[in-house]
Design an enzyme around this catalytic site. Structure first.
Site, PDB file in Angstrom:
ATOM      1  N   ILE A  64     -36.719  79.213 -78.207  1.00 42.59           N
ATOM      2  CA  ILE A  64     -35.567  78.614 -78.887  1.00 42.59           C
ATOM      3  C   ILE A  64     -35.999  77.431 -79.741  1.00 42.59           C
ATOM      4  O   ILE A  64     -35.554  77.263 -80.872  1.00 42.59           O
ATOM      5  CB  ILE A  64     -34.490  78.199 -77.870  1.00 42.59           C
ATOM      6  CG1 ILE A  64     -34.009  79.418 -77.083  1.00 42.59           C
ATOM      7  CG2 ILE A  64     -33.305  77.538 -78.568  1.00 42.59           C
ATOM      8  CD1 ILE A  64     -33.069  79.099 -75.950  1.00 42.59           C
ATOM      9  N   SER A 103     -27.508  75.032 -69.976  1.00 45.38           N
ATOM     10  CA  SER A 103     -27.441  76.465 -69.679  1.00 45.38           C
ATOM     11  C   SER A 103     -26.118  76.854 -69.057  1.00 45.38           C
ATOM     12  O   SER A 103     -25.482  76.052 -68.347  1.00 45.38           O
ATOM     13  CB  SER A 103     -28.574  76.822 -68.713  1.00 45.38           C
ATOM     14  OG  SER A 103     -28.434  78.135 -68.211  1.00 45.38           O
ATOM     15  N   TYR A 159     -32.507  76.623 -60.790  1.00 42.47           N
ATOM     16  CA  TYR A 159     -32.566  76.448 -62.242  1.00 42.47           C
ATOM     17  C   TYR A 159     -31.270  75.838 -62.770  1.00 42.47           C
ATOM     18  O   TYR A 159     -31.274  74.831 -63.483  1.00 42.47           O
ATOM     19  CB  TYR A 159     -32.843  77.781 -62.929  1.00 42.47           C
ATOM     20  CG  TYR A 159     -32.595  77.745 -64.418  1.00 42.47           C
ATOM     21  CD1 TYR A 159     -33.342  76.922 -65.248  1.00 42.47           C
ATOM     22  CD2 TYR A 159     -31.594  78.534 -64.995  1.00 42.47           C
ATOM     23  CE1 TYR A 159     -33.113  76.877 -66.609  1.00 42.47           C
ATOM     24  CE2 TYR A 159     -31.359  78.499 -66.358  1.00 42.47           C
ATOM     25  CZ  TYR A 159     -32.117  77.671 -67.163  1.00 42.47           C
ATOM     26  OH  TYR A 159     -31.874  77.621 -68.512  1.00 42.47           O
ATOM     27  N   LYS A 162     -30.353  71.841 -64.454  1.00 39.42           N
ATOM     28  CA  LYS A 162     -29.641  71.566 -65.702  1.00 39.42           C
ATOM     29  C   LYS A 162     -28.411  70.685 -65.448  1.00 39.42           C
ATOM     30  O   LYS A 162     -28.112  69.757 -66.219  1.00 39.42           O
ATOM     31  CB  LYS A 162     -29.221  72.879 -66.362  1.00 39.42           C
ATOM     32  CG  LYS A 162     -30.374  73.727 -66.872  1.00 39.42           C
ATOM     33  CD  LYS A 162     -31.061  73.091 -68.057  1.00 39.42           C
ATOM     34  CE  LYS A 162     -32.031  74.050 -68.713  1.00 39.42           C
ATOM     35  NZ  LYS A 162     -32.670  73.487 -69.919  1.00 39.42           N
ATOM     36  N   LEU A 165     -34.148  90.205 -70.713  1.00 41.62           N
ATOM     37  CA  LEU A 165     -33.838  91.619 -70.714  1.00 41.62           C
ATOM     38  C   LEU A 165     -34.273  92.351 -71.975  1.00 41.62           C
ATOM     39  O   LEU A 165     -34.951  93.386 -71.908  1.00 41.62           O
ATOM     40  CB  LEU A 165     -32.331  91.814 -70.487  1.00 41.62           C
ATOM     41  CG  LEU A 165     -31.839  93.269 -70.487  1.00 41.62           C
ATOM     42  CD1 LEU A 165     -32.500  94.064 -69.380  1.00 41.62           C
ATOM     43  CD2 LEU A 165     -30.321  93.315 -70.363  1.00 41.62           C
ATOM     44  N   PHE A 171     -31.195  95.481 -62.088  1.00 42.14           N
ATOM     45  CA  PHE A 171     -31.050  94.834 -60.790  1.00 42.14           C
ATOM     46  C   PHE A 171     -29.581  94.795 -60.361  1.00 42.14           C
ATOM     47  O   PHE A 171     -28.859  93.859 -60.654  1.00 42.14           O
ATOM     48  CB  PHE A 171     -31.643  93.424 -60.834  1.00 42.14           C
ATOM     49  CG  PHE A 171     -33.124  93.425 -61.073  1.00 42.14           C
ATOM     50  CD1 PHE A 171     -34.005  93.657 -60.037  1.00 42.14           C
ATOM     51  CD2 PHE A 171     -33.638  93.211 -62.354  1.00 42.14           C
ATOM     52  CE1 PHE A 171     -35.374  93.678 -60.245  1.00 42.14           C
ATOM     53  CE2 PHE A 171     -35.001  93.224 -62.580  1.00 42.14           C
ATOM     54  CZ  PHE A 171     -35.874  93.465 -61.525  1.00 42.14           C
ATOM     55  N   ARG A 189     -23.400  89.848 -69.485  1.00 44.79           N
ATOM     56  CA  ARG A 189     -23.870  88.593 -70.055  1.00 44.79           C
ATOM     57  C   ARG A 189     -23.396  88.456 -71.496  1.00 44.79           C
ATOM     58  O   ARG A 189     -23.150  89.440 -72.194  1.00 44.79           O
ATOM     59  CB  ARG A 189     -25.403  88.516 -70.010  1.00 44.79           C
ATOM     60  CG  ARG A 189     -25.968  88.421 -68.598  1.00 44.79           C
ATOM     61  CD  ARG A 189     -25.623  87.103 -67.939  1.00 44.79           C
ATOM     62  NE  ARG A 189     -26.182  86.996 -66.602  1.00 44.79           N
ATOM     63  CZ  ARG A 189     -25.557  87.338 -65.489  1.00 44.79           C
ATOM     64  NH1 ARG A 189     -24.325  87.855 -65.554  1.00 44.79           N
ATOM     65  NH2 ARG A 189     -26.132  87.171 -64.315  1.00 44.79           N
TER      66      ARG A 189
END
Length: 339
Positions: free
Chosen positions: A20, A126, A150, A154, A199, A217, A230
């Site tokens: 990014i 995030s 994670y 954030k 992905l 998954f 998503r």
């Protein structure tokens, strides 16, 4: 565009050689009024992604001496922070490593900013801070409730920023993005992680014969086909949002948090089908059990970012996003090939 007494505004982009960050640097380099300095330890980033003429410092934000030297030499006016470790699965397996890099490293960066009186900070946050939200699409004002280390790192940083504004006058914008994907329209830069966890590039590896299959998954989520949903947002659209956020911060001197997404979502199966449609290549898929820490549905409501920042997306469909990524991957089969 920013012009301050006809002098360029100096922007320190931490993690500017990453996925990014490199797209932000590419977009920012086309704007007048900015001088860019990239800081990256190259553990995940790629020197080849940085345009010619951009100043580069190989350093780690956990290295206080390096930060002091860089801030003393370049005297940045604002900092953009993309240095986080980003794998949910890895964070569950190694939470201490994630808190060290994502939280402790950010504290060192903020301490150096404070010492050098740098007041403007754009933070790469995030959607993972929201965990399993009760309302979808997710609004900016929904209470965060992370379900993995994670996301927690954030959220901790977001709280640190709020307290730092109260104590030191720091002005910040937190940009909570959903699934970053796609590649620059030139096809010159794109997504190349080692190991790869996202992905779309994983699917391309299957399409290109670099892996025997793609794993799915979980197919027992409460979604239209049982696979996770998503919100996929193109990386260049994220980059333009960062520039809009910086312009807003300088103009309004007001801290904010914004969700960045498309307002819609796609299941894992739908993304796989989009890759098949774009590439014309069939490949094997394997159904596996759920991964720990995964949410069923994450979709953003980005209305505030659109209204307040004046942000507009260029890429609206998963097919357009996949096509841009395919342009990079088919011409960079081994990524940047710098490992």
């Amino acid at each position: 565009m920013f012009l301050r007494n006809s002098k360029a505004m100096r922007i320190l982009v931490c993690g500017g050689a990453g996925y990014i960050g490199s797209h932000l640097v590419r977009e920012l380099s086309t704007q007048q009024g900015y001088e860019i300095i990239v800081l990256d330890n190259l553990s995940k980033g790629h020197i080849k992604s940085i345009p010619n003429g951009i100043k580069f410092e190989k350093a780690d934000i956990r290295d206080k001496k390096a930060l002091e030297r860089i801030f003393s030499e370049y005297k940045p006016d604002a900092v953009m922070h993309f240095c986080a470790s980003i794998s949910i699965e890895e964070s569950v397996a190694d939470p201490l490593g994630y808190y060290e890099n994502n939280v402790v490293g950010t504290i060192y960066l903020l301490q150096t900013m404070k010492k050098h009186n740098v007041k403007y900070f754009i933070f790469s946050s995030s959607s993972a801070i929201f965990g399993n939200p009760k309302e979808v699409p997710i609004a900016d004002n929904i209470q965060p409730d992370p379900i993995n280390p994670y996301g927690d790192t954030k959220y901790i940083v977001e709280k640190i920023l709020a307290w730092s504004e109260n104590a030191y006058g720091l002005k910040y914008i937190c940009l909570r993005y959903f699934n970053a994907c796609g590649a620059h329209e030139s096809g010159d830069i794109g997504e190349d992680h080692d190991p790869e966890t996202h992905l779309i590039p994983l699917i391309f590896q299957a399409a290109l014969g670099q892996r025997s299959s793609i794993s799915i998954f979980g197919n027992d989520y409460d979604t239209k086909d049982g696979t996770c949903v998503r919100d996929y947002i193109h990386v260049t659209d994220l980059a333009t949002a960062h520039i809009k956020a910086l312009e807003y911060l300088i103009r309004e001197n007001k801290s904010q948090s914004f969700n960045l997404g498309s307002g819609g979502g796609y299941t894992v199966n739908e993304v796989i089908n989009a890759v098949v449609d774009v590439t014309g290549i069939q490949f094997s898929t394997i159904m596996e059990s759920r991964r720990p820490g995964d949410s069923a549905v994450l979709i953003a409501n980005s209305t505030r970012a659109e209204q307040i920042l004046g942000w507009k997306r260029k890429y609206d469909t998963i097919e357009d996003i996949v096509a841009s990524a395919w342009k990079y991957h088919k011409s960079h089969i081994n990524g940047y090939n710098d490992r």
